[in-house]
Design a protein around this motif. Structure first.
Motif, PDB file in Angstrom:
ATOM      1  N   MET A   1      74.204  53.399  20.648  1.00 61.32           N
ATOM      2  CA  MET A   1      72.948  53.900  20.210  1.00 61.32           C
ATOM      3  C   MET A   1      72.079  53.393  19.259  1.00 61.32           C
ATOM      4  O   MET A   1      72.673  53.081  18.064  1.00 61.32           O
ATOM      5  CB  MET A   1      73.365  55.399  20.506  1.00 61.32           C
ATOM      6  CG  MET A   1      73.493  56.012  21.432  1.00 61.32           C
ATOM      7  SD  MET A   1      73.928  58.641  20.998  1.00 61.32           S
ATOM      8  CE  MET A   1      74.599  58.303  22.636  1.00 61.32           C
ATOM      9  N   GLY A   2      70.573  52.619  19.896  1.00 55.75           N
ATOM     10  CA  GLY A   2      70.102  52.473  19.352  1.00 55.75           C
ATOM     11  C   GLY A   2      69.445  51.499  19.467  1.00 55.75           C
ATOM     12  O   GLY A   2      69.269  50.442  18.302  1.00 55.75           O
ATOM     13  N   ARG A   3      70.451  50.728  19.749  1.00 55.33           N
ATOM     14  CA  ARG A   3      70.405  48.937  19.426  1.00 55.33           C
ATOM     15  C   ARG A   3      69.424  47.996  20.966  1.00 55.33           C
ATOM     16  O   ARG A   3      69.362  49.161  21.963  1.00 55.33           O
ATOM     17  CB  ARG A   3      71.477  48.285  19.634  1.00 55.33           C
ATOM     18  CG  ARG A   3      72.502  48.883  18.402  1.00 55.33           C
ATOM     19  CD  ARG A   3      73.834  47.646  18.615  1.00 55.33           C
ATOM     20  NE  ARG A   3      73.544  46.606  18.826  1.00 55.33           N
ATOM     21  CZ  ARG A   3      74.725  45.626  18.728  1.00 55.33           C
ATOM     22  NH1 ARG A   3      75.747  46.112  19.236  1.00 55.33           N
ATOM     23  NH2 ARG A   3      74.188  44.100  18.662  1.00 55.33           N
ATOM     24  N   ALA A   4      68.737  47.592  20.392  1.00 53.35           N
ATOM     25  CA  ALA A   4      68.046  46.889  21.771  1.00 53.35           C
ATOM     26  C   ALA A   4      68.775  46.729  22.568  1.00 53.35           C
ATOM     27  O   ALA A   4      69.350  46.001  22.422  1.00 53.35           O
ATOM     28  CB  ALA A   4      67.090  45.432  21.171  1.00 53.35           C
TER      29      ALA A   4
ATOM     30  N   GLY B   1      69.777  45.511  29.520  1.00 53.64           N
ATOM     31  CA  GLY B   1      69.958  46.529  30.582  1.00 53.64           C
ATOM     32  C   GLY B   1      71.439  47.000  30.502  1.00 53.64           C
ATOM     33  O   GLY B   1      72.028  47.233  31.507  1.00 53.64           O
ATOM     34  N   LEU B   2      72.271  45.947  29.481  1.00 58.82           N
ATOM     35  CA  LEU B   2      73.710  46.584  29.814  1.00 58.82           C
ATOM     36  C   LEU B   2      74.008  47.912  28.877  1.00 58.82           C
ATOM     37  O   LEU B   2      75.005  48.137  30.140  1.00 58.82           O
ATOM     38  CB  LEU B   2      74.828  45.777  28.367  1.00 58.82           C
ATOM     39  CG  LEU B   2      74.315  43.790  28.539  1.00 58.82           C
ATOM     40  CD1 LEU B   2      75.026  43.186  27.242  1.00 58.82           C
ATOM     41  CD2 LEU B   2      74.898  43.438  30.653  1.00 58.82           C
ATOM     42  N   ILE B   3      73.412  48.812  28.036  1.00 56.10           N
ATOM     43  CA  ILE B   3      73.784  50.066  27.642  1.00 56.10           C
ATOM     44  C   ILE B   3      73.504  50.839  29.170  1.00 56.10           C
ATOM     45  O   ILE B   3      74.412  51.315  29.628  1.00 56.10           O
ATOM     46  CB  ILE B   3      72.355  50.069  26.928  1.00 56.10           C
ATOM     47  CG1 ILE B   3      72.664  49.259  25.628  1.00 56.10           C
ATOM     48  CG2 ILE B   3      72.976  51.907  26.325  1.00 56.10           C
ATOM     49  CD1 ILE B   3      72.133  49.772  24.516  1.00 56.10           C
TER      50      ILE B   3
ATOM     51  N   ASP C   1      74.506  32.960  30.788  1.00 58.59           N
ATOM     52  CA  ASP C   1      74.602  33.571  31.537  1.00 58.59           C
ATOM     53  C   ASP C   1      75.873  35.501  31.633  1.00 58.59           C
ATOM     54  O   ASP C   1      75.845  36.152  32.625  1.00 58.59           O
ATOM     55  CB  ASP C   1      75.630  32.931  32.978  1.00 58.59           C
ATOM     56  CG  ASP C   1      74.485  32.289  33.243  1.00 58.59           C
ATOM     57  OD1 ASP C   1      73.579  32.104  32.500  1.00 58.59           O
ATOM     58  OD2 ASP C   1      75.353  31.418  33.414  1.00 58.59           O
ATOM     59  N   ARG C   2      76.243  35.865  30.226  1.00 58.26           N
ATOM     60  CA  ARG C   2      77.311  36.570  30.122  1.00 58.26           C
ATOM     61  C   ARG C   2      76.491  37.642  30.073  1.00 58.26           C
ATOM     62  O   ARG C   2      77.316  38.630  30.753  1.00 58.26           O
ATOM     63  CB  ARG C   2      77.931  36.594  28.475  1.00 58.26           C
ATOM     64  CG  ARG C   2      78.800  37.770  28.566  1.00 58.26           C
ATOM     65  CD  ARG C   2      79.664  37.331  26.984  1.00 58.26           C
ATOM     66  NE  ARG C   2      80.290  36.279  26.622  1.00 58.26           N
ATOM     67  CZ  ARG C   2      80.841  35.909  26.180  1.00 58.26           C
ATOM     68  NH1 ARG C   2      80.529  36.716  24.774  1.00 58.26           N
ATOM     69  NH2 ARG C   2      81.946  35.075  26.346  1.00 58.26           N
ATOM     70  N   PRO C   3      75.275  38.725  30.177  1.00 56.41           N
ATOM     71  CA  PRO C   3      74.668  39.589  30.196  1.00 56.41           C
ATOM     72  C   PRO C   3      74.523  40.106  31.603  1.00 56.41           C
ATOM     73  O   PRO C   3      74.690  41.065  31.929  1.00 56.41           O
ATOM     74  CB  PRO C   3      72.899  39.516  29.693  1.00 56.41           C
ATOM     75  CG  PRO C   3      73.359  38.555  28.342  1.00 56.41           C
ATOM     76  CD  PRO C   3      74.535  37.804  28.989  1.00 56.41           C
ATOM     77  N   ARG C   4      74.626  38.725  32.371  1.00 55.41           N
ATOM     78  CA  ARG C   4      74.092  39.019  34.240  1.00 55.41           C
ATOM     79  C   ARG C   4      75.679  39.350  34.480  1.00 55.41           C
ATOM     80  O   ARG C   4      75.867  40.168  35.376  1.00 55.41           O
ATOM     81  CB  ARG C   4      73.914  38.207  34.822  1.00 55.41           C
ATOM     82  CG  ARG C   4      73.256  38.074  36.431  1.00 55.41           C
ATOM     83  CD  ARG C   4      72.482  37.080  36.730  1.00 55.41           C
ATOM     84  NE  ARG C   4      73.088  36.137  36.411  1.00 55.41           N
ATOM     85  CZ  ARG C   4      72.877  34.673  35.687  1.00 55.41           C
ATOM     86  NH1 ARG C   4      71.967  35.221  35.334  1.00 55.41           N
ATOM     87  NH2 ARG C   4      73.055  33.886  36.033  1.00 55.41           N
ATOM     88  N   ALA C   5      76.638  38.656  33.741  1.00 51.47           N
ATOM     89  CA  ALA C   5      77.866  38.701  34.599  1.00 51.47           C
ATOM     90  C   ALA C   5      78.437  39.938  34.395  1.00 51.47           C
ATOM     91  O   ALA C   5      79.784  41.323  34.485  1.00 51.47           O
ATOM     92  CB  ALA C   5      79.157  38.016  34.217  1.00 51.47           C
ATOM     93  N   TRP C   6      78.767  40.437  32.279  1.00 52.30           N
ATOM     94  CA  TRP C   6      78.534  41.916  32.032  1.00 52.30           C
ATOM     95  C   TRP C   6      77.706  42.903  32.900  1.00 52.30           C
ATOM     96  O   TRP C   6      78.522  43.632  34.093  1.00 52.30           O
ATOM     97  CB  TRP C   6      77.757  41.797  30.949  1.00 52.30           C
ATOM     98  CG  TRP C   6      78.780  41.632  30.087  1.00 52.30           C
ATOM     99  CD1 TRP C   6      78.460  40.938  28.696  1.00 52.30           C
ATOM    100  CD2 TRP C   6      80.309  42.085  29.028  1.00 52.30           C
ATOM    101  NE1 TRP C   6      79.787  40.611  27.888  1.00 52.30           N
ATOM    102  CE2 TRP C   6      80.353  41.470  28.174  1.00 52.30           C
ATOM    103  CE3 TRP C   6      81.148  43.291  29.864  1.00 52.30           C
ATOM    104  CZ2 TRP C   6      81.852  42.004  27.618  1.00 52.30           C
ATOM    105  CZ3 TRP C   6      82.157  43.318  29.789  1.00 52.30           C
ATOM    106  CH2 TRP C   6      82.568  42.634  28.038  1.00 52.30           C
ATOM    107  N   ARG C   7      77.040  43.062  33.480  1.00 54.74           N
ATOM    108  CA  ARG C   7      76.153  44.155  34.005  1.00 54.74           C
ATOM    109  C   ARG C   7      77.308  43.639  35.693  1.00 54.74           C
ATOM    110  O   ARG C   7      77.392  44.952  35.798  1.00 54.74           O
ATOM    111  CB  ARG C   7      74.801  43.824  34.501  1.00 54.74           C
ATOM    112  CG  ARG C   7      74.282  43.689  33.471  1.00 54.74           C
ATOM    113  CD  ARG C   7      72.658  44.036  33.586  1.00 54.74           C
ATOM    114  NE  ARG C   7      72.300  42.886  34.537  1.00 54.74           N
ATOM    115  CZ  ARG C   7      71.357  42.289  34.347  1.00 54.74           C
ATOM    116  NH1 ARG C   7      71.546  41.881  32.913  1.00 54.74           N
ATOM    117  NH2 ARG C   7      70.689  40.599  34.633  1.00 54.74           N
ATOM    118  N   ARG C   8      77.111  42.710  36.102  1.00 55.57           N
ATOM    119  CA  ARG C   8      77.931  42.497  37.753  1.00 55.57           C
ATOM    120  C   ARG C   8      79.032  43.130  37.650  1.00 55.57           C
ATOM    121  O   ARG C   8      80.048  44.433  38.339  1.00 55.57           O
ATOM    122  CB  ARG C   8      78.574  41.502  37.844  1.00 55.57           C
ATOM    123  CG  ARG C   8      76.949  40.471  38.653  1.00 55.57           C
ATOM    124  CD  ARG C   8      77.509  39.276  39.789  1.00 55.57           C
ATOM    125  NE  ARG C   8      77.832  38.624  38.834  1.00 55.57           N
ATOM    126  CZ  ARG C   8      77.428  37.845  37.982  1.00 55.57           C
ATOM    127  NH1 ARG C   8      75.997  37.690  38.218  1.00 55.57           N
ATOM    128  NH2 ARG C   8      78.435  35.910  37.422  1.00 55.57           N
TER     129      ARG C   8
END
Length: 317
Positions: free
Chosen positions: A1-4, A8-10, A115-122
């Protein structure tokens, strides 16, 4: 919580939007914010700014659930906070390990950092629901086993046999191999020791990287587990183990064990030679006459904090 969270990962892992401040959540749960924060801190969540929109509908429901269990008399507030701390510690470690494994999967798949954030979301969309079901299943099974085991026990004076095993010369070895090799060694040790302990009828209390603490109801069970632990590394190319065993009263608290018996097992491990098992007198007394084991008394040793005693080496009969 509280991190940028610009990517949209959170929300991807929470699976719902953040829409409330801490004051709004507390108000909806019907408690002052200072009391809400006690429960959040117990769960392992840091305080956030008063105007930070960090909370979801699930946060509201979780707080209402904890407050309701106290209001209904299922737990008093201090025990509810202990329960929350237990959940927080267990799930924090679980989450860290699962996130690490997720990173390893992405690395093995060749996903670049950009590309990791997008892969994380998927990945979150597919993995989180499945892991949630597995988590509830494993917890219910473990709770059923624990409740059945301790339902009629006086938890202030449980008598158990305790084993403490660690890898010999682990600190020196860790300076001689790469980080990835060290991680694989720890994974192999933790996996192997857990398999041996549970299949042998014992229970793993905790692992500490290069060591494992385990218990069993009977001395012959913990001794057989210790022998299998010591024998296994020789065939698998792992460093040798040394093991200390002790039997006596043990204090169970929040999934951990404490007391003189646990301290003795730990101290005997430090005194054991590589590839050997040292047992305290009470463990040896219970093993006496069991032809599966051979006991040999060694010279009296000074055990830090516990005085002098004459332990026994344990080998196969």
């Amino acid at each position: 919580m509280g991190r940028a969270d610009g990517d949209g990962l959170i929300e991807a892992f929470l699976r719902e939007p953040r829409r409330y401040t801490s004051h709004q959540v507390a108000e909806m749960a019907g408690v002052p914010v200072y009391r809400a924060r006690r429960f959040w801190r117990a769960l392992g969540f840091a305080n956030v700014a008063d105007d930070a929109v960090e909370f979801t509908d699930s946060d509201v429901e979780a707080l209402k659930t904890m407050i309701g269990m106290v209001s209904s008399g299922l737990y008093d507030e201090e025990h509810m906070l202990l329960m929350a701390r237990s959940l927080g510690r267990a799930t924090a470690r679980l989450a860290e390990s699962q996130a690490e494994l997720g990173v390893e999967e992405l690395d093995q798949a060749g996903v670049p950092l950009a590309d990791r954030p997008r892969a994380w979301r998927r990945r979150a969309e597919k993995v989180v629901p499945e892991l949630a079901r597995l988590l509830v299943y494993a917890w219910q099974r473990q709770l059923a086993a624990a409740a059945g085991r301790i339902a009629e026990q006086d938890m202030s004076a449980v008598r158990l046999s305790v084993g403490f095993a660690d890898l010999v010369a682990f600190t020196r070895l860790s300076r001689q191999i790469t980080g990835s090799e060290l991680a694989r060694l720890i994974d192999r040790f933790e996996g192997t020791s857990a398999d041996i302990v549970t299949s042998g009828g014992g229970r793993v209390v905790k692992t500490l990287g290069d060591s494992v603490l385990f218990v069993a109801d009977k001395a012959h069970v913990v001794a057989e587990i210790a022998l299998r632990l010591v024998e296994h590394p020789r065939a698998k190319g792992m460093p040798e183990l040394r093991v200390g065993l002790a039997t006596g009263p043990v204090i169970w608290r929040m999934g951990d064990v404490f007391g003189t018996t646990v301290n003795l097992a730990s101290r005997l491990t430090a005194l054991a030679l590589p590839g050997t098992i040292l047992a305290g007198p009470e463990t040896a007394e219970e093993l006496e006459g069991d032809r599966a084991f051979r006991l040999r008394e060694v010279n009296r040793l000074s055990v830090r904090g516990l005085g002098e005693l004459a332990p026994f080496t344990v080998t196969r009969g």
